[in-house]
Design a protein around this motif. Structure first.
Motif, PDB file in Angstrom:
ATOM      1  N   UNK A 181      17.173   4.347 -13.425  1.00 20.86           N
ATOM      2  CA  UNK A 181      16.323   5.445 -12.970  1.00 20.86           C
ATOM      3  C   UNK A 181      14.945   4.876 -12.665  1.00 20.86           C
ATOM      4  N   UNK A 182      14.534   4.985 -11.427  1.00 21.08           N
ATOM      5  CA  UNK A 182      13.186   4.596 -11.034  1.00 21.08           C
ATOM      6  C   UNK A 182      12.347   5.866 -10.943  1.00 21.08           C
ATOM      7  N   UNK A 183      11.381   6.004 -11.844  1.00 21.64           N
ATOM      8  CA  UNK A 183      10.549   7.204 -11.842  1.00 21.64           C
ATOM      9  C   UNK A 183       9.534   7.068 -10.708  1.00 21.64           C
ATOM     10  N   UNK A 184       9.815   7.761  -9.626  1.00 24.87           N
ATOM     11  CA  UNK A 184       8.946   7.764  -8.457  1.00 24.87           C
ATOM     12  C   UNK A 184       8.059   9.008  -8.533  1.00 24.87           C
ATOM     13  N   UNK A 185       7.934   9.735  -7.458  1.00 30.28           N
ATOM     14  CA  UNK A 185       7.058  10.906  -7.450  1.00 30.28           C
ATOM     15  C   UNK A 185       7.284  11.706  -6.182  1.00 30.28           C
ATOM     16  N   UNK A 186       7.000  12.995  -6.271  1.00 29.49           N
ATOM     17  CA  UNK A 186       6.979  13.827  -5.073  1.00 29.49           C
ATOM     18  C   UNK A 186       5.995  13.260  -4.060  1.00 29.49           C
ATOM     19  N   UNK A 187       4.965  12.571  -4.547  1.00 29.64           N
ATOM     20  CA  UNK A 187       3.974  11.963  -3.653  1.00 29.64           C
ATOM     21  C   UNK A 187       4.601  10.966  -2.695  1.00 29.64           C
ATOM     22  N   UNK A 188       5.735  10.390  -3.078  1.00 31.78           N
ATOM     23  CA  UNK A 188       6.412   9.449  -2.205  1.00 31.78           C
ATOM     24  C   UNK A 188       7.218  10.102  -1.102  1.00 31.78           C
ATOM     25  N   UNK A 189       7.321  11.434  -1.134  1.00 33.83           N
ATOM     26  CA  UNK A 189       8.121  12.171  -0.155  1.00 33.83           C
ATOM     27  C   UNK A 189       7.280  13.034   0.780  1.00 33.83           C
ATOM     28  N   UNK A 190       5.977  13.092   0.524  1.00 34.88           N
ATOM     29  CA  UNK A 190       5.093  13.931   1.338  1.00 34.88           C
ATOM     30  C   UNK A 190       4.044  13.043   2.006  1.00 34.88           C
ATOM     31  N   UNK A 191       3.305  13.574   2.987  1.00 30.26           N
ATOM     32  CA  UNK A 191       2.267  12.762   3.637  1.00 30.26           C
ATOM     33  C   UNK A 191       1.236  12.262   2.634  1.00 30.26           C
ATOM     34  N   UNK A 192       0.676  11.104   2.919  1.00 28.88           N
ATOM     35  CA  UNK A 192      -0.299  10.484   2.017  1.00 28.88           C
ATOM     36  C   UNK A 192      -1.632  11.210   2.068  1.00 28.88           C
ATOM     37  N   UNK A 193      -2.369  11.098   0.956  1.00 32.97           N
ATOM     38  CA  UNK A 193      -3.705  11.673   0.876  1.00 32.97           C
ATOM     39  C   UNK A 193      -4.723  10.561   0.667  1.00 32.97           C
ATOM     40  N   UNK A 194      -5.978  10.856   0.907  1.00 30.70           N
ATOM     41  CA  UNK A 194      -7.044   9.894   0.639  1.00 30.70           C
ATOM     42  C   UNK A 194      -7.231   9.763  -0.868  1.00 30.70           C
ATOM     43  N   UNK A 195      -7.582   8.560  -1.300  1.00 27.33           N
ATOM     44  CA  UNK A 195      -7.770   8.306  -2.724  1.00 27.33           C
ATOM     45  C   UNK A 195      -6.476   7.909  -3.393  1.00 27.33           C
ATOM     46  N   UNK A 196      -6.592   7.179  -4.520  1.00 26.35           N
ATOM     47  CA  UNK A 196      -5.383   6.672  -5.208  1.00 26.35           C
ATOM     48  C   UNK A 196      -4.482   5.997  -4.167  1.00 26.35           C
ATOM     49  N   UNK A 197      -5.051   5.129  -3.373  1.00 27.78           N
ATOM     50  CA  UNK A 197      -4.512   4.744  -2.068  1.00 27.78           C
ATOM     51  C   UNK A 197      -3.098   4.189  -2.104  1.00 27.78           C
ATOM     52  N   UNK A 198      -2.791   3.368  -3.089  1.00 25.87           N
ATOM     53  CA  UNK A 198      -1.471   2.741  -3.132  1.00 25.87           C
ATOM     54  C   UNK A 198      -0.465   3.515  -3.983  1.00 25.87           C
ATOM     55  N   UNK A 199      -0.872   4.639  -4.568  1.00 26.77           N
ATOM     56  CA  UNK A 199       0.037   5.368  -5.452  1.00 26.77           C
ATOM     57  C   UNK A 199       1.242   5.905  -4.676  1.00 26.77           C
ATOM     58  N   UNK A 200       0.995   6.711  -3.661  1.00 25.70           N
ATOM     59  CA  UNK A 200       2.105   7.277  -2.889  1.00 25.70           C
ATOM     60  C   UNK A 200       2.920   6.175  -2.226  1.00 25.70           C
ATOM     61  N   UNK A 201       2.239   5.126  -1.761  1.00 22.72           N
ATOM     62  CA  UNK A 201       2.950   4.016  -1.117  1.00 22.72           C
ATOM     63  C   UNK A 201       3.901   3.331  -2.092  1.00 22.72           C
ATOM     64  N   UNK A 202       3.441   3.135  -3.340  1.00 16.09           N
ATOM     65  CA  UNK A 202       4.305   2.486  -4.331  1.00 16.09           C
ATOM     66  C   UNK A 202       5.496   3.365  -4.683  1.00 16.09           C
ATOM     67  N   UNK A 203       5.279   4.674  -4.743  1.00 11.43           N
ATOM     68  CA  UNK A 203       6.373   5.586  -5.067  1.00 11.43           C
ATOM     69  C   UNK A 203       7.364   5.688  -3.917  1.00 11.43           C
ATOM     70  N   UNK A 204       6.856   5.646  -2.690  1.00 12.08           N
ATOM     71  CA  UNK A 204       7.742   5.642  -1.529  1.00 12.08           C
ATOM     72  C   UNK A 204       8.616   4.396  -1.526  1.00 12.08           C
ATOM     73  N   UNK A 205       8.038   3.264  -1.896  1.00 18.23           N
ATOM     74  CA  UNK A 205       8.825   2.031  -1.987  1.00 18.23           C
ATOM     75  C   UNK A 205       9.935   2.167  -3.026  1.00 18.23           C
ATOM     76  N   UNK A 206       9.625   2.749  -4.194  1.00 22.02           N
ATOM     77  CA  UNK A 206      10.655   2.917  -5.221  1.00 22.02           C
ATOM     78  C   UNK A 206      11.783   3.813  -4.732  1.00 22.02           C
ATOM     79  N   UNK A 207      11.441   4.819  -3.944  1.00 27.37           N
ATOM     80  CA  UNK A 207      12.479   5.710  -3.408  1.00 27.37           C
ATOM     81  C   UNK A 207      13.394   4.949  -2.460  1.00 27.37           C
ATOM     82  N   UNK A 208      12.819   4.218  -1.516  1.00 25.61           N
ATOM     83  CA  UNK A 208      13.637   3.446  -0.569  1.00 25.61           C
ATOM     84  C   UNK A 208      14.426   2.353  -1.279  1.00 25.61           C
ATOM     85  N   UNK A 209      13.797   1.721  -2.257  1.00 28.15           N
ATOM     86  CA  UNK A 209      14.474   0.703  -3.059  1.00 28.15           C
ATOM     87  C   UNK A 209      15.690   1.305  -3.758  1.00 28.15           C
ATOM     88  N   UNK A 210      15.520   2.476  -4.335  1.00 29.05           N
ATOM     89  CA  UNK A 210      16.625   3.128  -5.035  1.00 29.05           C
ATOM     90  C   UNK A 210      17.751   3.476  -4.079  1.00 29.05           C
TER      91      UNK A 210
END
Length: 266
Positions: free
Chosen positions: A136-165
């Motif tokens: 189980x890779x704990x990703x985030x809803x942030x990885x499935x929605x458009x990115x926001x400003x700030x916490x810049x690599x958070x959504x990107x890292x979660x999107x990677x975990x989703x594709x990796x999974x």
């Protein structure tokens, strides 16, 4: 040992601790790892007494490149192999990209991307050989929605975990190994306390958008057992993820530009 072993990272609180209890309740011995030794030991004692399973604790910092190897070497020294892996350790790094130090961003990527991928890479061959494994890779809803400003690599890292999974799930199909990306939205845990956004997100998000850590972990466990690759717990989060798929990119980014500061600390 007759019982299977589950390794949970970031197990000292929140979703990680909830996962550890659920796995123990289903008969797994559990290996708990995080940086806070006192909290790990307290959780290990609770689980051992409540569920009658073996518990192991490994204090490790996944921001250090040697962290994943140290954890698995510790388990090997105790004669154990990993049958289930929950890559839960993670945090948010507030601020905009240009305003943060690269050393902090590099440590963030080590914890959020490199460490979970390395742990999965190290334990996967044994899972395939034994024809049983759960990741189980704990990703985030942030990885499935458009990115926001700030916490810049958070959504990107979660999107990677989703594709990796998704890729790993396809690669292990028919091997007895199930891989799931768990994509929670707002969750009651220490996550927002650690990154200093508790007041911001609490004031700007209604209570019906929040789930408890126990609910999120239970959904993740059920999903990986059923072999579902993506798990978005909670009806509101499912609706948000569905709408995000349909929004044109320009609309999605415009929405995040206008609303992102409600839950991102710049």
């Amino acid at each position: 040992m007759d019982r299977r072993l589950a390794l949970v990272t970031g197990a000292s609180a929140g979703i990680g601790a909830a996962f550890a209890r659920i796995l123990a309740g289903h008969g797994y011995d559990v290996a708990l790892t995080a940086r806070r030794t006192d909290r790990l030991e307290a959780l290990a004692d609770e689980i051992r007494l409540r569920y009658g399973v073996e518990t192991l604790t490994v204090a490790a910092d996944l921001a250090q490149p040697e962290g994943p190897g140290q954890i698995l070497d510790h388990l090997t020294a105790h004669g154990r192999t990993v049958d289930a892996l929950v890559n839960n350790a993670g945090y948010g790094l507030p601020g905009t990209f240009a305003e943060t130090r690269w050393a902090d961003q590099a440590a963030f990527l080590q914890v959020m991307v490199t460490a979970p991928c390395e742990l999965a890479h190290r334990v996967l061959p044994g899972m395939v050989q034994r024809r049983f494994g759960r990741i189980v890779n704990v990703a985030s809803l942030a990885g499935l929605v458009p990115a926001a400003a700030g916490h810049t690599l958070y959504a990107a890292s979660k999107s990677l975990l989703i594709k990796f999974s998704q890729s790993l799930s396809l690669e292990t199909a028919g091997e007895g190994v199930h891989v799931t990306a768990l994509c929670p939205g707002f969750t009651y845990s220490e996550f927002h306390d650690v990154n200093g956004t508790r007041g911001l997100v609490s004031a700007s998000t209604p209570s019906w958008m929040w789930l408890g850590a126990d609910e999120v972990a239970a959904a993740g466990y059920e999903a990986v057992e059923a072999g579902r690759t993506i798990c978005v717990p909670g009806a509101p989060n499912k609706a948000i993820a569905a709408v995000a798929k349909l929004l044109p990119d320009e609309w999605g980014l415009a929405l995040m530009a206008s609303q992102g500061q409600r839950f991102r600390k710049l």
